[in-house]
Design a protein around this motif. Structure first.
Motif, PDB file in Angstrom:
ATOM      1  N   ASP A 299       0.832  -1.195   0.000  1.00  0.00           N
ATOM      2  CA  ASP A 299       0.000   0.000   0.000  1.00  0.00           C
ATOM      3  C   ASP A 299       0.877   1.258   0.000  1.00  0.00           C
ATOM      4  O   ASP A 299       1.902   1.314   0.700  1.00  0.00           O
ATOM      5  CB  ASP A 299      -0.900   0.009   1.244  1.00  0.00           C
ATOM      6  N   PRO A 300       0.502   2.279  -0.761  1.00  0.00           N
ATOM      7  CA  PRO A 300       1.317   3.500  -0.854  1.00  0.00           C
ATOM      8  C   PRO A 300       1.559   4.202   0.480  1.00  0.00           C
ATOM      9  O   PRO A 300       2.487   5.003   0.590  1.00  0.00           O
ATOM     10  CB  PRO A 300       0.505   4.397  -1.801  1.00  0.00           C
ATOM     11  N   ILE A 301       0.748   3.907   1.480  1.00  0.00           N
ATOM     12  CA  ILE A 301       0.918   4.605   2.756  1.00  0.00           C
ATOM     13  C   ILE A 301       2.259   4.297   3.400  1.00  0.00           C
ATOM     14  O   ILE A 301       2.829   5.120   4.113  1.00  0.00           O
ATOM     15  CB  ILE A 301      -0.241   4.270   3.731  1.00  0.00           C
ATOM     16  N   PHE A 302       2.825   3.097   3.134  1.00  0.00           N
ATOM     17  CA  PHE A 302       4.116   2.750   3.714  1.00  0.00           C
ATOM     18  C   PHE A 302       5.237   3.611   3.140  1.00  0.00           C
ATOM     19  O   PHE A 302       6.116   4.070   3.869  1.00  0.00           O
ATOM     20  CB  PHE A 302       4.411   1.267   3.488  1.00  0.00           C
ATOM     21  N   ASP A 303       5.220   3.800   1.821  1.00  0.00           N
ATOM     22  CA  ASP A 303       6.245   4.652   1.211  1.00  0.00           C
ATOM     23  C   ASP A 303       6.112   6.094   1.679  1.00  0.00           C
ATOM     24  O   ASP A 303       7.114   6.782   1.914  1.00  0.00           O
ATOM     25  CB  ASP A 303       6.135   4.592  -0.318  1.00  0.00           C
ATOM     26  N   TYR A 304       4.865   6.553   1.813  1.00  0.00           N
ATOM     27  CA  TYR A 304       4.654   7.914   2.307  1.00  0.00           C
ATOM     28  C   TYR A 304       5.200   8.062   3.727  1.00  0.00           C
ATOM     29  O   TYR A 304       5.897   9.032   4.044  1.00  0.00           O
ATOM     30  CB  TYR A 304       3.164   8.254   2.280  1.00  0.00           C
ATOM     31  N   ALA A 305       4.864   7.099   4.585  1.00  0.00           N
ATOM     32  CA  ALA A 305       5.318   7.156   5.977  1.00  0.00           C
ATOM     33  C   ALA A 305       6.844   7.142   6.051  1.00  0.00           C
ATOM     34  O   ALA A 305       7.455   7.875   6.840  1.00  0.00           O
ATOM     35  CB  ALA A 305       4.731   5.995   6.768  1.00  0.00           C
ATOM     36  N   ASP A 306       7.467   6.299   5.240  1.00  0.00           N
ATOM     37  CA  ASP A 306       8.923   6.231   5.212  1.00  0.00           C
ATOM     38  C   ASP A 306       9.521   7.559   4.764  1.00  0.00           C
ATOM     39  O   ASP A 306      10.527   8.020   5.299  1.00  0.00           O
ATOM     40  CB  ASP A 306       9.344   5.104   4.263  1.00  0.00           C
ATOM     41  N   GLN A 307       8.888   8.200   3.808  1.00  0.00           N
ATOM     42  CA  GLN A 307       9.392   9.467   3.265  1.00  0.00           C
ATOM     43  C   GLN A 307       9.361  10.589   4.302  1.00  0.00           C
ATOM     44  O   GLN A 307      10.282  11.399   4.379  1.00  0.00           O
ATOM     45  CB  GLN A 307       8.560   9.855   2.045  1.00  0.00           C
ATOM     46  N   VAL A 308       8.305  10.645   5.103  1.00  0.00           N
ATOM     47  CA  VAL A 308       8.174  11.763   6.041  1.00  0.00           C
ATOM     48  C   VAL A 308       8.642  11.428   7.450  1.00  0.00           C
ATOM     49  O   VAL A 308       8.682  12.309   8.307  1.00  0.00           O
ATOM     50  CB  VAL A 308       6.717  12.274   6.090  1.00  0.00           C
ATOM     51  N   GLY A 309       8.993  10.139   7.710  1.00  0.00           N
ATOM     52  CA  GLY A 309       9.536   9.785   9.019  1.00  0.00           C
ATOM     53  C   GLY A 309       8.521   9.286  10.027  1.00  0.00           C
ATOM     54  O   GLY A 309       8.767   9.337  11.236  1.00  0.00           O
ATOM     55  N   ILE A 310       7.373   8.793   9.558  1.00  0.00           N
ATOM     56  CA  ILE A 310       6.375   8.194  10.443  1.00  0.00           C
ATOM     57  C   ILE A 310       6.691   6.710  10.554  1.00  0.00           C
ATOM     58  O   ILE A 310       6.764   6.018   9.537  1.00  0.00           O
ATOM     59  CB  ILE A 310       4.947   8.388   9.889  1.00  0.00           C
TER      60      ILE A 310
ATOM     61  N   LYS B  54       9.392  18.012  13.006  1.00  0.00           N
ATOM     62  CA  LYS B  54      10.330  19.123  13.000  1.00  0.00           C
ATOM     63  C   LYS B  54      11.308  18.881  11.867  1.00  0.00           C
ATOM     64  O   LYS B  54      11.636  17.737  11.551  1.00  0.00           O
ATOM     65  CB  LYS B  54      11.075  19.211  14.333  1.00  0.00           C
ATOM     66  N   ALA B  55      11.774  19.945  11.259  1.00  0.00           N
ATOM     67  CA  ALA B  55      12.661  19.835  10.104  1.00  0.00           C
ATOM     68  C   ALA B  55      13.859  18.942  10.415  1.00  0.00           C
ATOM     69  O   ALA B  55      14.556  19.145  11.406  1.00  0.00           O
ATOM     70  CB  ALA B  55      13.139  21.219   9.675  1.00  0.00           C
ATOM     71  N   GLY B  56      14.083  17.943   9.564  1.00  0.00           N
ATOM     72  CA  GLY B  56      15.245  17.081   9.696  1.00  0.00           C
ATOM     73  C   GLY B  56      15.095  15.949  10.687  1.00  0.00           C
ATOM     74  O   GLY B  56      15.992  15.111  10.807  1.00  0.00           O
ATOM     75  N   ASP B  57      13.979  15.892  11.434  1.00  0.00           N
ATOM     76  CA  ASP B  57      13.787  14.861  12.455  1.00  0.00           C
ATOM     77  C   ASP B  57      12.627  13.948  12.073  1.00  0.00           C
ATOM     78  O   ASP B  57      11.699  14.366  11.375  1.00  0.00           O
ATOM     79  CB  ASP B  57      13.476  15.496  13.816  1.00  0.00           C
ATOM     80  N   PRO B  58      12.648  12.691  12.520  1.00  0.00           N
ATOM     81  CA  PRO B  58      11.486  11.824  12.318  1.00  0.00           C
ATOM     82  C   PRO B  58      10.312  12.313  13.159  1.00  0.00           C
ATOM     83  O   PRO B  58      10.472  13.126  14.076  1.00  0.00           O
ATOM     84  CB  PRO B  58      11.974  10.451  12.800  1.00  0.00           C
ATOM     85  N   ALA B  59       9.138  11.826  12.847  1.00  0.00           N
ATOM     86  CA  ALA B  59       7.941  12.217  13.596  1.00  0.00           C
ATOM     87  C   ALA B  59       8.063  11.789  15.057  1.00  0.00           C
ATOM     88  O   ALA B  59       8.638  10.745  15.364  1.00  0.00           O
ATOM     89  CB  ALA B  59       6.706  11.587  12.969  1.00  0.00           C
ATOM     90  N   ARG B  60       7.511  12.597  15.950  1.00  0.00           N
ATOM     91  CA  ARG B  60       7.505  12.276  17.380  1.00  0.00           C
ATOM     92  C   ARG B  60       6.074  12.347  17.901  1.00  0.00           C
ATOM     93  O   ARG B  60       5.243  13.082  17.376  1.00  0.00           O
ATOM     94  CB  ARG B  60       8.411  13.239  18.153  1.00  0.00           C
ATOM     95  N   TRP B  61       5.820  11.590  18.956  1.00  0.00           N
ATOM     96  CA  TRP B  61       4.478  11.536  19.530  1.00  0.00           C
ATOM     97  C   TRP B  61       4.071  12.868  20.132  1.00  0.00           C
ATOM     98  O   TRP B  61       4.873  13.541  20.781  1.00  0.00           O
ATOM     99  CB  TRP B  61       4.408  10.477  20.638  1.00  0.00           C
ATOM    100  N   THR B  62       2.831  13.246  19.933  1.00  0.00           N
ATOM    101  CA  THR B  62       2.227  14.325  20.707  1.00  0.00           C
ATOM    102  C   THR B  62       1.693  13.723  22.002  1.00  0.00           C
ATOM    103  O   THR B  62       1.738  12.504  22.208  1.00  0.00           O
ATOM    104  CB  THR B  62       1.059  14.960  19.936  1.00  0.00           C
ATOM    105  N   THR B  63       1.151  14.562  22.888  1.00  0.00           N
ATOM    106  CA  THR B  63       0.536  14.038  24.109  1.00  0.00           C
ATOM    107  C   THR B  63      -0.633  13.118  23.768  1.00  0.00           C
ATOM    108  O   THR B  63      -0.779  12.034  24.339  1.00  0.00           O
ATOM    109  CB  THR B  63       0.046  15.199  24.994  1.00  0.00           C
ATOM    110  N   ALA B  64      -1.452  13.533  22.806  1.00  0.00           N
ATOM    111  CA  ALA B  64      -2.575  12.689  22.388  1.00  0.00           C
ATOM    112  C   ALA B  64      -2.076  11.382  21.782  1.00  0.00           C
ATOM    113  O   ALA B  64      -2.672  10.316  21.993  1.00  0.00           O
ATOM    114  CB  ALA B  64      -3.441  13.438  21.383  1.00  0.00           C
ATOM    115  N   GLY B  65      -0.983  11.462  21.015  1.00  0.00           N
ATOM    116  CA  GLY B  65      -0.433  10.262  20.412  1.00  0.00           C
ATOM    117  C   GLY B  65       0.121   9.301  21.448  1.00  0.00           C
ATOM    118  O   GLY B  65      -0.086   8.091  21.365  1.00  0.00           O
ATOM    119  N   GLU B  66       0.836   9.819  22.437  1.00  0.00           N
ATOM    120  CA  GLU B  66       1.388   8.970  23.491  1.00  0.00           C
ATOM    121  C   GLU B  66       0.260   8.315  24.291  1.00  0.00           C
ATOM    122  O   GLU B  66       0.351   7.144  24.677  1.00  0.00           O
ATOM    123  CB  GLU B  66       2.290   9.799  24.415  1.00  0.00           C
ATOM    124  N   GLN B  67      -0.809   9.057  24.516  1.00  0.00           N
ATOM    125  CA  GLN B  67      -1.954   8.494  25.219  1.00  0.00           C
ATOM    126  C   GLN B  67      -2.568   7.351  24.412  1.00  0.00           C
ATOM    127  O   GLN B  67      -2.882   6.293  24.962  1.00  0.00           O
ATOM    128  CB  GLN B  67      -2.994   9.590  25.458  1.00  0.00           C
TER     129      GLN B  67
END
Length: 261
Positions: free
Chosen positions: A186-197, A242-255
């Protein structure tokens, strides 16, 4: 580097060849004699010659199959730290019936679980292929029809463009056929890899997606495309970038991550 662990993997890994074996050998190349190592996902991907998203899926499958354990920094730890792994030497039996089970189904984890485990615009369920495959291949039909063999079948009526289903119906159809809801390609995997999710974020997003739509009568032509939109637009506010960094959890995401654990 442990020659002993690499030799065990070469001789006794029961899952055959492919990406899983390459990834396990890459980990063995870093490990001590007890099978412990702590490389980054990017380092594993480079050594195994896989994309980052493929590597995440393969490592996830090895963990679920019992060949690999996370012994530290499960969620990544502080910035700059990496997960700590241990190769389960006791699982290297050499028996083909000990093949890992692969990723889980629709339990809040992406069936990519799936490897999020479909072609754009597809409504049905894609074939799952082998348990550990990082790519799903659908073989074309090789039957032929000649005048001597049988008359040509009547064309079946085309599906109406307006045909839609609820998410519940879509999941039930996939479950009944034993097929993945979100296939590995599924294309979502390539997208996630591209943006760091990473894969865990996709799994949590899939759980939130199901929690939102399963109880409702909402209908869609393509639930996979709808999920892609949910990830691309971060509908549930699970991560930040953030520029140059992989995605990080928000408070809602960590919950949400802790609730899905």
């Amino acid at each position: 580097m442990s020659i002993a662990v690499m030799a065990r993997v070469w001789a006794d890994y029961p899952g055959g060849g492919g990406s899983e074996l390459l990834t396990l050998l890459a980990l063995a190349d870093w490990s001590d004699d007890a099978g412990r190592c702590w490389p980054s996902v990017a380092a594993i991907a480079g050594k195994a010659r896989l994309s980052r998203s493929q590597t995440q899926r393969v490592v996830h499958g090895l963990i679920e199959g019992g060949f690999l354990r996370i012994t530290g920094n499960e969620t990544g730890g502080k910035p700059g730290s990496t997960r700590q792994y241990q190769i389960n030497l006791a699982a290297l039996t050499g028996r083909m019936d000990a093949t890992p089970t692969g990723r889980t189904g629709a339990t809040g984890r992406v069936d990519a679980t799936g490897s999020t485990h479909a072609q754009e615009g597809s409504h049905g369920c894609a074939k799952t292929g082998s348990t550990h495959a990082t790519q799903t291949t659908i073989e074309p039909s090789r039957t032929t029809n000649t005048r001597e063999q049988a008359p040509a079948p009547s064309p079946s009526p085309a599906k109406k463009k307006s045909e839609t289903t609820t998410l519940k119906t879509f999941l039930e159809a996939c479950n009944a056929s034993g097929e993945k809801t979100i296939p590995d390609e599924d294309p979502i995997f390539d997208y996630a890899d591209q943006v760091g999710i990473d894969l865990e974020m996709l799994e949590v997003a899939w759980g939130e997606f199901k929690a939102r739509y399963l109880p409702t009568a909402k209908r869609q032509k393509d639930w996979r495309a709808h999920f892609r939109n949910a990830v691309r637009r971060n509908w549930y506010g699970l991560w930040f970038l953030k520029a140059g960094d992989p995605a990080r959890w928000t408070t809602a995401g960590e919950q949400a991550r802790r609730a899905a654990a």
